[in-house]
Write an enzyme that holds these catalytic residues in place. Structure first.
Site, PDB file in Angstrom:
ATOM      1  N   GLU A  85     -27.097  59.588  49.630  1.00  0.00           N
ATOM      2  CA  GLU A  85     -25.854  59.093  50.260  1.00  0.00           C
ATOM      3  C   GLU A  85     -25.639  57.623  49.884  1.00  0.00           C
ATOM      4  O   GLU A  85     -26.488  56.764  50.155  1.00  0.00           O
ATOM      5  CB  GLU A  85     -25.917  59.275  51.778  1.00  0.00           C
ATOM      6  N   LYS A 279     -27.498  61.368  63.580  1.00  0.00           N
ATOM      7  CA  LYS A 279     -27.489  61.719  62.138  1.00  0.00           C
ATOM      8  C   LYS A 279     -27.557  60.435  61.317  1.00  0.00           C
ATOM      9  O   LYS A 279     -28.282  60.347  60.322  1.00  0.00           O
ATOM     10  CB  LYS A 279     -26.224  62.528  61.815  1.00  0.00           C
ATOM     11  N   ASP A 295     -43.112  65.058  55.672  1.00  0.00           N
ATOM     12  CA  ASP A 295     -42.331  66.287  55.846  1.00  0.00           C
ATOM     13  C   ASP A 295     -41.090  65.966  56.694  1.00  0.00           C
ATOM     14  O   ASP A 295     -41.168  65.869  57.911  1.00  0.00           O
ATOM     15  CB  ASP A 295     -43.252  67.312  56.535  1.00  0.00           C
ATOM     16  N   HIS A 392     -18.139  52.655  53.113  1.00  0.00           N
ATOM     17  CA  HIS A 392     -18.457  53.950  52.508  1.00  0.00           C
ATOM     18  C   HIS A 392     -17.744  54.128  51.185  1.00  0.00           C
ATOM     19  O   HIS A 392     -18.325  54.497  50.177  1.00  0.00           O
ATOM     20  CB  HIS A 392     -17.999  55.082  53.444  1.00  0.00           C
TER      21      HIS A 392
END
Ligand code: MEV
Length: 437
Positions: A85, A279, A295, A392
């Protein structure tokens, strides 16, 4: 529709690639080229990657970046991040710099306990089972001696073992609920080996327990597995500064802090927002977890379960003002390891751990928590001031230009043009067409 394929895993890598090309690409040479382009010319390195999983046909790259200037408990860190991202590393670096100038991050490990369970069915009297369990605990523990001795030498091992009656939720269902200290190892293999041994010993000893009826002797083991819910493998990271130090451009420190705290409070009470809020935190967490060979699915599962532990999904971060001091903090479970697993195998994981100056598991927990807090700070900073799209889209500009096939000089010209301007997909396409003529 394709036909089922037999014995695929036994085929050579070349044969597997041929099958993929024949089946899905009608012998299209370009597809084969793409697959092979990502093979590493260092055969040993390629073989290492081939052997991580079954049926490897190629490698899948993610960018590996670094976010410098993280001051954590007075020590500077550069944090490695593996993520696709575009804005994540930039946001982390920006937040690191912002808090470097305001005293940095403070962290604390609140616990390191990991959990594992043997799930079994027992049909009979609970009192008798309880008496049996009390008697069998020393045998359960001694039967795992060969597995635990090394861990014990280093100060870890099995730290708790209890019987849990779950028959109110499911008929005949009980557990051996165990606690473990696995030190610098994530400990999955250690925990699962101990649990499988407990299960064997439990079953064998039940057959020998005189007070049990024949039905009671016949304990049925359903499964033995660690839990990725680790609410007592917990770490806290925080930042704080006088409210007046939060002045950003035209926005006063007080105004910024109040809006920021309201944004956090919304995520504490509104699950739709909390999921997106968390998130964003996981953008930072997963990137470091992945770079350090841990992991990330286990971490994701455990963190989200923790966020919902009170029955409602909530923000992992919190903020307040006390006596003119703004405080922002995160508390979350992170069962991480810095030895075993990929840490000795994957050259980039080794490199990431070296960039972090070879942390132990507790230190890594603190670094990862900081990455999550910084990411959330960056997201809320943008969301409550300029809006998220500005940053962004700026970072996304290169992706759009790459999609359009822009050359290096076209990229430089177009990036310069968009300095201080709003980047939208259509604006970029228009400018690209103009530059290309
Ligand atoms: C995008 O990957 C993450 C954010 O949506 C997080 C947030 O909204 O807090 C920007």
């Amino acid at each position: 529709m394709t036909k089922p394929v037999k014995g695929f895993s036994k085929r050579s890598k070349k044969e597997k690639v041929s099958w993929i090309i024949d089946t899905f690409f009608q012998n299209n040479i370009d597809a084969e080229k793409i697959i092979k382009k990502y093979w590493n010319e260092d055969e040993k390195l390629q073989q290492l990657h081939d052997e991580f999983i079954e049926n490897t046909i190629t490698n899948y790259y993610l960018p590996f970046g670094v976010a410098p200037n993280f001051l954590i408990n007075g020590t500077l860190h550069t944090i490695p991040m593996a993520i696709e991202e575009s804005s994540v590393v930039a946001a982390a670096s920006k937040a690191a710099k912002f808090w470097y100038d305001r005293g940095g991050f403070t962290t604390e490990v609140l616990g390191t306990t990991k959990i594992g369970q043997v799930h079994f069915l027992y049909e009979g009297c609970t009192k008798k089972l309880t008496a049996f369990f009390k008697q069998v605990v020393p045998k359960l523990l001694s039967s795992t001696q060969s597995i635990t001795q090394n861990m014990e030498k280093r100060g870890g091992g099995i730290t708790g073992i209890t019987l849990k009656d779950k028959t109110d939720k499911l008929d005949n269902y009980y557990q051996i609920h165990c606690e473990f200290e696995t030190l610098d190892a994530m400990g999955a293999n250690f925990i699962n080996s101990c649990l499988e041994q407990f299960a064997k010993t439990l079953k064998q000893e039940a057959l020998l327990f005189d007070d049990f009826s024949n039905t009671e002797k016949n304990i049925s083991i359903v499964m033995s597995i660690l839990s990725n819910f680790t609410p007592n493998c917990l770490v806290k990271a925080s930042v704080s500064c006088p409210v007046s130090d939060l002045k950003i451009g035209d926005i006063s420190g007080e105004e910024f802090a109040q809006k920021f705290i309201t944004a956090v409070k919304i995520a504490e009470i509104e699950p739709y927002r909390a999921v997106t809020h968390n998130k964003g935190i996981m953008n930072g967490i997963d990137a470091v977890v992945l770079a350090t060979g841990n992991d990330f699915r286990a971490i994701e599962a455990g963190v989200h379960a923790y966020a919902a532990k009170g029955g409602q999904y909530k923000s992992l971060t919190h903020a307040n003002i006390e006596n003119g001091i703004f405080k922002f903090w995160i508390e979350l479970p992170l069962a991480l390891g810095t030895v075993g697993g990929l840490t000795k195998l994957h050259p980039l994981v080794k490199l990431a751990l070296e960039i972090l100056q070879k942390p132990n598991a507790k230190e890594l927990m603190q670094i990862v928590a900081v990455a999550g807090l910084a990411q959330n700070f960056g997201a809320l900073h943008s969301l409550t001031t300029t809006g998220i799209q500005k940053g962004h889209m700026k970072m996304h500009l290169m992706n759009i230009l790459n999609q359009l096939g822009a050359t290096k000089s076209e990229k430089t010209t177009i990036a310069a043009y968009f300095e201080g301007k709003t980047v939208t997909h259509s604006n970029v396409v228009t400018k690209f067409n103009e530059v290309r003529g």
